[in-house]
Design a protein around this motif. Structure first.
Motif, mmCIF file in Angstrom:
data_model
loop_
_atom_site.group_PDB
_atom_site.id
_atom_site.type_symbol
_atom_site.label_atom_id
_atom_site.label_comp_id
_atom_site.label_asym_id
_atom_site.label_seq_id
_atom_site.Cartn_x
_atom_site.Cartn_y
_atom_site.Cartn_z
ATOM 1 N N PHE A 94 11.565 41.257 39.245
ATOM 2 C CA PHE A 94 12.505 40.647 38.441
ATOM 3 C C PHE A 94 13.578 41.900 37.990
ATOM 4 C CE2 PHE A 94 14.563 40.093 34.392
ATOM 5 C CZ PHE A 94 15.297 38.878 34.489
ATOM 6 N N MET A 95 13.165 43.073 37.772
ATOM 7 C CA MET A 95 14.108 44.056 37.302
ATOM 8 C C MET A 95 14.574 44.540 38.577
ATOM 9 S SD MET A 95 13.832 44.319 34.117
ATOM 10 C CE MET A 95 14.577 45.970 33.648
ATOM 11 N N LEU A 96 13.849 44.438 39.847
ATOM 12 C CA LEU A 96 14.499 44.745 41.044
ATOM 13 C C LEU A 96 15.490 43.915 41.526
ATOM 14 C CD1 LEU A 96 14.474 46.516 43.807
ATOM 15 C CD2 LEU A 96 12.808 44.878 44.568
ATOM 16 N N ILE A 97 15.312 42.609 41.275
ATOM 17 C CA ILE A 97 16.298 41.582 41.768
ATOM 18 C C ILE A 97 17.561 41.597 40.941
ATOM 19 C CG2 ILE A 97 16.907 39.184 41.998
ATOM 20 C CD1 ILE A 97 13.886 38.793 42.987
ATOM 21 N N ARG A 98 17.160 41.707 39.437
ATOM 22 C CA ARG A 98 18.315 41.690 38.466
ATOM 23 C C ARG A 98 19.264 42.943 38.565
ATOM 24 N NH1 ARG A 98 17.298 42.822 32.094
ATOM 25 N NH2 ARG A 98 17.089 44.932 33.151
ATOM 26 N N SER A 99 18.820 44.013 38.979
ATOM 27 C CA SER A 99 19.839 45.281 39.028
ATOM 28 C C SER A 99 20.754 44.998 39.922
ATOM 29 C CB SER A 99 18.765 46.449 39.613
ATOM 30 O OG SER A 99 18.196 46.170 41.023
ATOM 31 N N THR A 100 20.644 44.132 41.069
ATOM 32 C CA THR A 100 21.761 43.820 41.953
ATOM 33 C C THR A 100 22.991 43.199 41.126
ATOM 34 O OG1 THR A 100 20.975 41.644 42.324
ATOM 35 C CG2 THR A 100 20.184 43.526 44.170
ATOM 36 N N GLY A 101 22.788 42.386 40.304
ATOM 37 C CA GLY A 101 23.743 41.950 39.241
ATOM 38 C C GLY A 101 24.629 43.181 38.506
ATOM 39 N N GLY A 102 23.821 44.151 37.952
ATOM 40 C CA GLY A 102 24.222 44.963 37.280
ATOM 41 C C GLY A 102 25.001 46.313 38.290
ATOM 42 N N PHE A 103 24.969 46.093 39.505
ATOM 43 C CA PHE A 103 25.365 47.067 40.390
ATOM 44 C C PHE A 103 26.712 46.256 41.000
ATOM 45 C CE2 PHE A 103 25.996 48.251 45.057
ATOM 46 C CZ PHE A 103 26.284 49.774 44.808
ATOM 47 N N LEU A 104 26.529 45.007 41.133
ATOM 48 C CA LEU A 104 28.145 44.242 41.761
ATOM 49 C C LEU A 104 28.691 43.922 40.587
ATOM 50 C CD1 LEU A 104 26.304 42.072 44.307
ATOM 51 C CD2 LEU A 104 27.400 44.189 44.656
ATOM 52 N N GLY A 105 28.439 43.656 39.560
ATOM 53 C CA GLY A 105 29.320 43.057 38.235
ATOM 54 C C GLY A 105 30.435 43.945 37.827
ATOM 55 N N PRO A 106 30.285 45.278 37.445
ATOM 56 C CA PRO A 106 31.520 46.112 37.085
ATOM 57 C C PRO A 106 32.695 46.255 38.263
ATOM 58 C CG PRO A 106 29.333 47.062 36.336
ATOM 59 C CD PRO A 106 29.085 45.835 36.910
ATOM 60 N N PRO A 107 32.202 46.481 39.485
ATOM 61 C CA PRO A 107 33.282 46.676 40.365
ATOM 62 C C PRO A 107 33.964 45.432 40.787
ATOM 63 C CG PRO A 107 31.095 47.623 41.248
ATOM 64 C CD PRO A 107 30.914 46.998 40.106
ATOM 65 N N LEU A 108 33.306 44.186 40.648
ATOM 66 C CA LEU A 108 34.050 43.120 40.769
ATOM 67 C C LEU A 108 35.017 42.795 39.732
ATOM 68 C CD1 LEU A 108 31.145 40.715 42.460
ATOM 69 C CD2 LEU A 108 33.082 41.909 43.596
ATOM 70 N N ALA A 109 34.270 42.865 38.493
ATOM 71 C CA ALA A 109 35.411 42.802 37.378
ATOM 72 C C ALA A 109 36.544 43.955 37.332
ATOM 73 C CB ALA A 109 34.646 42.899 36.150
ATOM 74 N N GLY A 110 36.214 44.873 37.713
ATOM 75 C CA GLY A 110 37.477 45.979 37.775
ATOM 76 C C GLY A 110 38.229 45.405 38.988
ATOM 77 N N GLY A 131 38.621 40.676 32.609
ATOM 78 C CA GLY A 131 37.225 41.051 32.819
ATOM 79 C C GLY A 131 36.296 40.271 31.742
ATOM 80 N N PHE A 132 36.775 40.000 30.404
ATOM 81 C CA PHE A 132 35.808 39.454 29.438
ATOM 82 C C PHE A 132 35.919 37.975 30.148
ATOM 83 C CE2 PHE A 132 37.535 43.112 27.286
ATOM 84 C CZ PHE A 132 36.474 43.359 26.635
ATOM 85 N N TYR A 133 36.988 37.327 30.267
ATOM 86 C CA TYR A 133 36.631 35.799 30.668
ATOM 87 C C TYR A 133 35.743 35.744 32.015
ATOM 88 C CZ TYR A 133 40.767 34.874 27.987
ATOM 89 O OH TYR A 133 41.637 35.094 26.882
ATOM 90 N N ILE A 134 35.761 36.797 32.963
ATOM 91 C CA ILE A 134 34.816 36.522 34.111
ATOM 92 C C ILE A 134 33.509 36.740 33.615
ATOM 93 C CG2 ILE A 134 34.070 37.926 36.160
ATOM 94 C CD1 ILE A 134 36.415 36.113 36.348
ATOM 95 N N ALA A 135 33.269 37.464 32.621
ATOM 96 C CA ALA A 135 31.744 37.936 32.227
ATOM 97 C C ALA A 135 31.488 36.630 31.349
ATOM 98 C CB ALA A 135 31.840 39.080 31.106
ATOM 99 N N GLY A 136 32.143 36.199 30.431
ATOM 100 C CA GLY A 136 31.910 34.749 29.826
ATOM 101 C C GLY A 136 31.511 33.753 30.750
ATOM 102 N N ALA A 137 32.456 33.504 31.729
ATOM 103 C CA ALA A 137 32.202 32.382 32.910
ATOM 104 C C ALA A 137 30.885 32.458 33.572
ATOM 105 C CB ALA A 137 33.225 32.460 33.809
ATOM 106 N N THR A 138 30.657 33.562 33.892
ATOM 107 C CA THR A 138 29.363 33.912 34.720
ATOM 108 C C THR A 138 28.117 33.717 33.802
ATOM 109 O OG1 THR A 138 30.258 35.872 35.898
ATOM 110 C CG2 THR A 138 28.064 35.728 36.137
ATOM 111 N N LEU A 139 28.147 34.059 32.564
ATOM 112 C CA LEU A 139 27.179 33.619 31.655
ATOM 113 C C LEU A 139 27.059 32.095 31.384
ATOM 114 C CD1 LEU A 139 27.164 36.192 28.906
ATOM 115 C CD2 LEU A 139 25.492 35.862 30.493
ATOM 116 N N ILE A 140 28.091 31.572 31.582
ATOM 117 C CA ILE A 140 28.065 30.014 31.578
ATOM 118 C C ILE A 140 27.259 29.593 32.736
ATOM 119 C CG2 ILE A 140 29.501 27.758 31.122
ATOM 120 C CD1 ILE A 140 31.625 29.211 29.685
ATOM 121 N N ILE A 141 27.794 29.940 33.729
ATOM 122 C CA ILE A 141 26.805 29.458 35.101
ATOM 123 C C ILE A 141 25.533 29.833 34.930
ATOM 124 C CG2 ILE A 141 26.722 29.765 37.397
ATOM 125 C CD1 ILE A 141 29.901 30.437 37.544
#
Length: 270
Positions: free
Chosen positions: A180-196, A208-218
Motif C-alpha cells: 500500500f505504501m509503495l502504491i500510494r507513493s505514486t500519488g505523492g510523487f505526481l500530485g505536487p507537480p500536477l498542481a503546480g 491548487g487547493f481546489y484541485i486537492a479538494g476535488a481529488t479527495l472528493i473523488i
C-alpha cells in the motif's frame, strides 16, 4: 515489520534428529532436502478487489495531502499578509495536525463508529476545508481554515492504516502495508507537480487547493464502495452462521403428531 520466527523450526529439529545422518541418506534424499522456508510477502493482494480500491484511495489522497503545504505560504503572500504572520501558519498547521492525531485515535479506540465511516467523515471535512481555504481574505480567516485542514489531516493519518488492517485482515497486514505504501507513493510523487502546472496555467494559487479538494472528493467514492462490499460480506457470513429452519410441508399434521404424543405420555404417567 520483521516476520515472526517459523514455529515449525522446533518440530523440524526433532524430526532431523530422528533421521539418519547425511552419509546414510541416499543422494536423491539430499537433492530433495531443503530448509524450512516461510512466505514473507503476499503479492497476490493485487488480485483482491477491496485492497486495490483502497490503494486507489491512497493514491488520490496522497496526491492531495502534499499540495496545501506547498501553496499555503505563496497564497498568504498574494493576500499581502506580513511575512512574520505567514510563518506562523505552518506552526498552526502542525499543532492542529498533532491534536487531530491524538483525539481521533482516542475516539477510534472507543469503537463507537466503524473506522471506515470515521475515515470517510474526516476526508469529507478535509476536502471541505480545502475548498473554503481560498475564500480567506485576511490572516485570521486563513489561520482558521488552516487549523481545520491540519486537524482533519491528522485525524485521517491516525486511522487510515487501521482501515487497511480491517480491509485485508491481520494475516496479510504486513504485506498489505508495504504494498500500500509503495502504491500510494505514486500519488505523492505526481500530485505536487500536477498542481503546480495547473497553478501556473491558472495564474492563481487558489487552483491548487481546489484541485486537492476535488481529488479527495473523488477518493471518497472508493471508501463508500469498500464499505458496501464489507457490509455485504458480513451479511453473507451472518446468514451462513444462522441455523436453518426446517421447512414443514404439512404443519397441521405435525401439530397433530405432537399433540397425540403428549396425550400418550400423560396416559402412561397415569
Amino acid at each position: 515489520m520483521r516476520p515472526l520466527k517459523n514455529r515449525c523450526i522446533p518440530e523440524a529439529r526433532s524430526s532431523e534428529a530422528q533421521r539418519p545422518s547425511g552419509k546414510d541418506m541416499p543422494k536423491a534424499g539430499k537433492e530433495h532436502a531443503s530448509p524450512n522456508t516461510q512466505k514473507t510477502f503476499n503479492w497476490m493482494l493485487v488480485k483482491r478487489l477491496e485492497f486495490m480500491l483502497y490503494a486507489i484511495f491512497g493514491i488520490l489522497a496522497a496526491m492531495s495531502f502534499f499540495i496545501p503545504p506547498l501553496f499555503l505560504v505563496p497564497l498568504s503572500y498574494s493576500l499581502r499578509i506580513d511575512e512574520s504572520w505567514t510563518a506562523s501558519l505552518l506552526s498552526i498547521l502542525a499543532i492542529a495536525d498533532f491534536m487531530g492525531r491524538l483525539l481521533c485515535g482516542w475516539y477510534a479506540n472507543l469503537n463507537l463508529t466503524r473506522t471506515i465511516h470515521l475515515l470517510t467523515m474526516t476526508v469529507v471535512l478535509i476536502s471541505t476545508s480545502l475548498m473554503l481555504l481560498p475564500l480567506a481574505n485576511n490572516y485570521l480567516s486563513l489561520a482558521i481554515f488552516t487549523g481545520f485542514y491540519g486537524f482533519f489531516f491528522g485525524a485521517t493519518v491516525s486511522i487510515h492504516i487501521t482501515v487497511l488492517a480491517e480491509v485485508v485482515g491481520m494475516s496479510d497486514f504486513d504485506s498489505a502495508l508495504g504494498l500500500f505504501m509503495l502504491i500510494r507513493s505514486t500519488g505523492g510523487f505526481l500530485g505536487p507537480p500536477l498542481a503546480g502546472l495547473i497553478v501556473d496555467m491558472a495564474e492563481d494559487y487558489s487552483a491548487g487547493f481546489y484541485i486537492a479538494g476535488a481529488t479527495l472528493i473523488i477518493s471518497i467514492v472508493f471508501l463508500v464502495v469498500i464499505d458496501q462490499l464489507q457490509q455485504k460480506k458480513e451479511q453473507e457470513n451472518d446468514t451462513d452462521t444462522k441455523p436453518k429452519k426446517q421447512i414443514l410441508l404439512f404443519p397441521s399434521l405435525n401439530f397433530l403428531k405432537l399433540k397425540t404424543g403428549k396425550c400418550q405420555e400423560q396416559d402412561m404417567g397415569v
